[in-house]
Design a protein around this motif. Structure first.
Motif, PDB file in Angstrom:
ATOM      1  N   ILE A 159      51.912  -0.702  49.427  1.00 20.68           N
ATOM      2  CA  ILE A 159      52.888  -1.042  50.463  1.00 20.68           C
ATOM      3  C   ILE A 159      53.262   0.226  51.207  1.00 20.68           C
ATOM      4  CG2 ILE A 159      55.188  -1.973  50.899  1.00 20.68           C
ATOM      5  CD1 ILE A 159      54.826  -3.447  48.138  1.00 20.68           C
ATOM      6  N   TRP A 187      55.967  -0.023  43.340  1.00 21.27           N
ATOM      7  CA  TRP A 187      57.039  -0.864  43.868  1.00 21.27           C
ATOM      8  C   TRP A 187      57.944  -0.044  44.788  1.00 21.27           C
ATOM      9  CZ3 TRP A 187      55.935  -5.618  42.811  1.00 21.27           C
ATOM     10  CH2 TRP A 187      55.401  -5.984  41.576  1.00 21.27           C
ATOM     11  N   LEU A 203      65.675  -4.040  49.569  1.00 20.87           N
ATOM     12  CA  LEU A 203      64.426  -4.647  49.110  1.00 20.87           C
ATOM     13  C   LEU A 203      64.274  -6.067  49.650  1.00 20.87           C
ATOM     14  CD1 LEU A 203      64.419  -3.398  45.410  1.00 20.87           C
ATOM     15  CD2 LEU A 203      63.290  -2.378  47.399  1.00 20.87           C
ATOM     16  N   ALA A 204      65.380  -6.803  49.734  1.00 14.48           N
ATOM     17  CA  ALA A 204      65.322  -8.160  50.279  1.00 14.48           C
ATOM     18  C   ALA A 204      64.930  -8.138  51.748  1.00 14.48           C
ATOM     19  CB  ALA A 204      66.678  -8.853  50.100  1.00 14.48           C
ATOM     20  N   GLN A 213      61.228  -7.581  51.853  1.00 14.66           N
ATOM     21  CA  GLN A 213      60.499  -8.759  51.397  1.00 14.66           C
ATOM     22  C   GLN A 213      60.397  -9.819  52.484  1.00 14.66           C
ATOM     23  OE1 GLN A 213      59.104  -9.679  47.834  1.00 14.66           O
ATOM     24  NE2 GLN A 213      58.063 -10.423  49.649  1.00 14.66           N
ATOM     25  N   MET A 224      57.202  -9.479  54.529  1.00 17.76           N
ATOM     26  CA  MET A 224      55.919  -9.231  53.880  1.00 17.76           C
ATOM     27  C   MET A 224      55.498 -10.415  53.030  1.00 17.76           C
ATOM     28  SD  MET A 224      56.162  -5.246  52.717  1.00 17.76           S
ATOM     29  CE  MET A 224      56.489  -3.974  53.942  1.00 17.76           C
ATOM     30  N   GLN A 257      53.391 -10.337  50.319  1.00 18.89           N
ATOM     31  CA  GLN A 257      53.275 -10.033  48.896  1.00 18.89           C
ATOM     32  C   GLN A 257      54.631  -9.716  48.297  1.00 18.89           C
ATOM     33  OE1 GLN A 257      52.469  -7.909  51.380  1.00 18.89           O
ATOM     34  NE2 GLN A 257      51.892  -5.898  50.606  1.00 18.89           N
ATOM     35  N   ARG A 258      54.740  -9.921  46.982  1.00 21.91           N
ATOM     36  CA  ARG A 258      55.979  -9.603  46.284  1.00 21.91           C
ATOM     37  C   ARG A 258      56.204  -8.100  46.261  1.00 21.91           C
ATOM     38  NH1 ARG A 258      58.768 -12.966  43.308  1.00 21.91           N
ATOM     39  NH2 ARG A 258      59.405 -11.276  41.924  1.00 21.91           N
ATOM     40  N   LEU A 259      57.475  -7.702  46.357  1.00 20.30           N
ATOM     41  CA  LEU A 259      57.838  -6.292  46.360  1.00 20.30           C
ATOM     42  C   LEU A 259      58.564  -5.879  45.089  1.00 20.30           C
ATOM     43  CD1 LEU A 259      59.050  -5.824  50.031  1.00 20.30           C
ATOM     44  CD2 LEU A 259      56.749  -5.672  49.100  1.00 20.30           C
ATOM     45  N   ARG A 318      57.763  -9.878  38.800  1.00 23.08           N
ATOM     46  CA  ARG A 318      58.333 -11.167  38.450  1.00 23.08           C
ATOM     47  C   ARG A 318      59.114 -11.048  37.146  1.00 23.08           C
ATOM     48  NH1 ARG A 318      56.178 -15.287  41.389  1.00 23.08           N
ATOM     49  NH2 ARG A 318      54.244 -14.831  42.545  1.00 23.08           N
TER      50      ARG A 318
END
Length: 230
Positions: A7, A198, A206-207, A210, A213, A215-217, A220
């Motif tokens: 990222i 990350w 971070l939200a 996200q 984008m 993909q997850r940042l 999980r």
């Protein structure tokens, strides 16, 4: 845990980590270190990357840098690592890869998190037991930020300018921060984020990333998701 696609966001600082293959050395003496530093300075200038902090150890290095576009960080690292590996292998009559896979990069929130990333990088020789004082480790940007040497490749981040109104105030504030070090939980978060690629910052930051984008940042949550009520 599998790493995400890297990222990289133009105009944001990133904490970069590159290790030697199997923990092997990437430099063996000061001639290697000087050559690596020359290549770093050339790469950041060529790709117009703003270099905020750096540290070189025997088996890895850290950078904090802001790229002007989404590909500049990769181009800079490709130039640095390829040219250094070729020169290192030639000088030491060795063959094969020098690096442990691709470099890691963690996007850093501006402000306090960026200041802590700079601190993380420059205090690394002390944490590793290689120096009693960051000022005694010449292979980093710490002497520059302490007013002991001038590094023309370093571009000061806003988090650095916020330390004081004069160079003396900023240098004194930074000396205190280097002496105090990072709080343990903060240190752990930066280490984990950098190793896994990350982004690092507050939940709201971070939200916001996200939202733009696919993909997850963030990792999980562990375990199975909770069952919905019948």
């Amino acid at each position: 845990m599998a790493r995400l696609p890297r990222i990289v966001v133009a105009g944001h600082a990133h904490h970069v980590l590159q290790r030697g293959h199997d923990g092997g050395p990437i430099v063996r003496d000061d001639e290697d270190r000087r050559h690596w530093l020359d290549l770093l300075r050339d790469a950041v200038a060529t790709q117009r990357v703003a270099l905020h902090a750096w540290v070189l150890l025997d088996d890895h290095f850290h950078l904090v840098a802001t790229p002007p576009d989404g590909e500049a960080l990769s181009r800079m690292m490709q130039s640095l690592t390829r040219r250094h590996a070729a020169a290192f292998n030639r000088r030491h009559a060795r063959r094969g890869t020098l690096w442990e896979g691709r470099f890691r990069a963690s996007l850093v929130q501006p402000g306090a998190w960026l200041a802590d990333a700079l601190l993380y990088v420059e205090q690394h020789p002390v944490r590793a037991g290689l120096a009693d004082d960051t000022a005694l480790w010449p292979w980093s940007s710490a002497p520059h930020h302490l007013g002991l040497a001038r590094d023309p490749a370093v571009a000061e981040a806003a988090a650095w300018w916020a330390l004081g109104n004069t160079p003396f105030e900023r240098e004194a504030a930074w000396r205190h921060r280097l002496a105090d070090g990072l709080e343990a939980r903060r240190l752990e978060r930066i280490t984990a984020a950098t190793r896994r690629g990350w982004p690092i910052g507050e939940p709201g930051f971070l939200a916001g990333l996200q939202a733009g984008m696919p993909q997850r940042l963030a990792p999980r949550p562990r375990g199975r998701p909770p069952r919905s009520a019948p």
